[in-house]
Enzyme design. Structure first.
Site, PDB file in Angstrom:
ATOM      1  N   GLY A   8       0.782  -1.224   0.000  1.00 63.25           N
ATOM      2  CA  GLY A   8       0.000   0.000   0.000  1.00 63.25           C
ATOM      3  C   GLY A   8       0.813   1.272   0.000  1.00 63.25           C
ATOM      4  N   VAL A   9       2.028   1.228  -0.548  1.00 65.12           N
ATOM      5  CA  VAL A   9       2.882   2.421  -0.538  1.00 65.12           C
ATOM      6  C   VAL A   9       2.886   3.155  -1.879  1.00 65.12           C
ATOM      7  CG1 VAL A   9       4.363   1.444   1.245  1.00 65.12           C
ATOM      8  CG2 VAL A   9       4.973   1.133  -1.171  1.00 65.12           C
ATOM      9  N   LEU A  36       1.302   2.952  -8.703  1.00 61.48           N
ATOM     10  CA  LEU A  36       1.246   4.345  -9.148  1.00 61.48           C
ATOM     11  C   LEU A  36       2.604   4.797  -9.659  1.00 61.48           C
ATOM     12  CD1 LEU A  36      -0.439   6.935  -9.384  1.00 61.48           C
ATOM     13  CD2 LEU A  36       0.306   7.514  -7.056  1.00 61.48           C
ATOM     14  N   LYS A  65       2.965  -7.529 -13.517  1.00 66.49           N
ATOM     15  CA  LYS A  65       2.814  -7.843 -12.098  1.00 66.49           C
ATOM     16  C   LYS A  65       2.598  -9.341 -12.046  1.00 66.49           C
ATOM     17  CE  LYS A  65       0.251  -6.362  -7.980  1.00 66.49           C
ATOM     18  NZ  LYS A  65       1.275  -5.551  -7.293  1.00 66.49           N
ATOM     19  N   GLU A  99       6.640  -5.329 -11.334  1.00 66.69           N
ATOM     20  CA  GLU A  99       6.187  -4.866 -10.024  1.00 66.69           C
ATOM     21  C   GLU A  99       6.004  -6.045  -9.084  1.00 66.69           C
ATOM     22  OE1 GLU A  99       2.306  -2.995  -7.815  1.00 66.69           O
ATOM     23  OE2 GLU A  99       2.516  -2.643  -9.977  1.00 66.69           O
ATOM     24  N   GLY A 100       6.615  -5.951  -7.913  1.00 60.29           N
ATOM     25  CA  GLY A 100       6.477  -6.984  -6.913  1.00 60.29           C
ATOM     26  C   GLY A 100       5.158  -6.876  -6.173  1.00 60.29           C
TER      27      GLY A 100
END
Length: 230
Positions: free
Chosen positions: A14-15, A19, A39, A118-119
């Site tokens: 959630g960081v 985005l 992803k 993306e992890g």
């Protein structure tokens, strides 16, 4: 074959990894570069007539220039919005680092100037009882972009994550500070200054909070030229 590939991780879940990834893809597109994003595993997917779909994977598809089938962007889609290894176990599926590496290598073979992987969650999020997600970029020897949320505790989390990345033998290619909340953190300037002086990597940009996230607008605040210097 993708000329540049980076793994995008965060200090936690959630960081703003998606985005930031989308904004980097938009910035590269604005420079006329061909881009790909993926992803490999995503939990918290919605059931649709076309199958399970994840909003993060869809955001990457919208931001990148090259057309891919959904299953190429998000080959492992899991419905529960919980830790990937738990979601996979509940679905009766086994996730291994080797399998995710195979998916990534498949996209690396496609012609593009930039590939972002993306992890999920943070650097040590489990894939199974034996492996963490960090095994994937380690196997690929992929430099890492770190997303740091500007909130209380981020210095400790960022330094520990950067330390783990380097201990695993990888390069921290750069980091992005993201404001995940409408209310600015106290002593934000001091926090940014400390991170810039101690993370040992270039800050690619500081992104403001947006009520309606707009990766294209945020892309103008990023210095992605740093990623292509070597």
């Amino acid at each position: 074959m993708a000329k540049k590939s980076f793994f995008v991780t965060g200090t936690d879940t959630g960081v703003g990894k998606t985005l930031v990834s989308a904004a980097i893809l938009e910035a590269a597109s604005a420079r006329g570069l061909k881009t790909l994003g993926m992803k490999p595993i995503a939990s918290g997917c919605d059931s649709t007539p076309d199958g399970l779909r994840n909003e993060d994977a869809l955001a990457l598809m919208k931001a990148m220039t090259e057309a891919l089938a959904y299953d190429q962007v998000n080959p492992i889609a899991l419905e529960p919005a919980i830790a990937p290894h738990v979601a996979a176990a509940q679905a009766g599926r086994q996730v291994t680092a080797q399998r995710l590496v195979g998916f990534c290598r498949g996209l690396q073979m496609r012609p593009a100037d930039l590939l972002l992987v993306e992890g999920a969650g943070g650097w040590r999020v489990p894939l199974n009882d034996r492996e963490t997600y960090s095994a994937v970029p380690v196997s690929l020897q992929m430099p890492v972009i770190l997303v740091v949320p500007l909130r209380l505790g981020c210095i400790n989390h960022a330094l520990l994550t950067a330390e783990a990345i380097r201990r695993d033998g990888l390069t921290l290619a750069g980091w992005v500070a993201n404001r995940p909340d409408a209310r600015p953190m106290e002593c934000e300037e001091e926090t940014l200054s400390y991170l810039q002086n101690h993370l040992g990597a270039h800050c690619l940009g500081v992104l403001p909070w947006q009520s309606q996230p707009d990766p294209a607008a945020l892309s103008e605040r990023l210095r992605i030229d740093i990623l292509f210097e070597n």
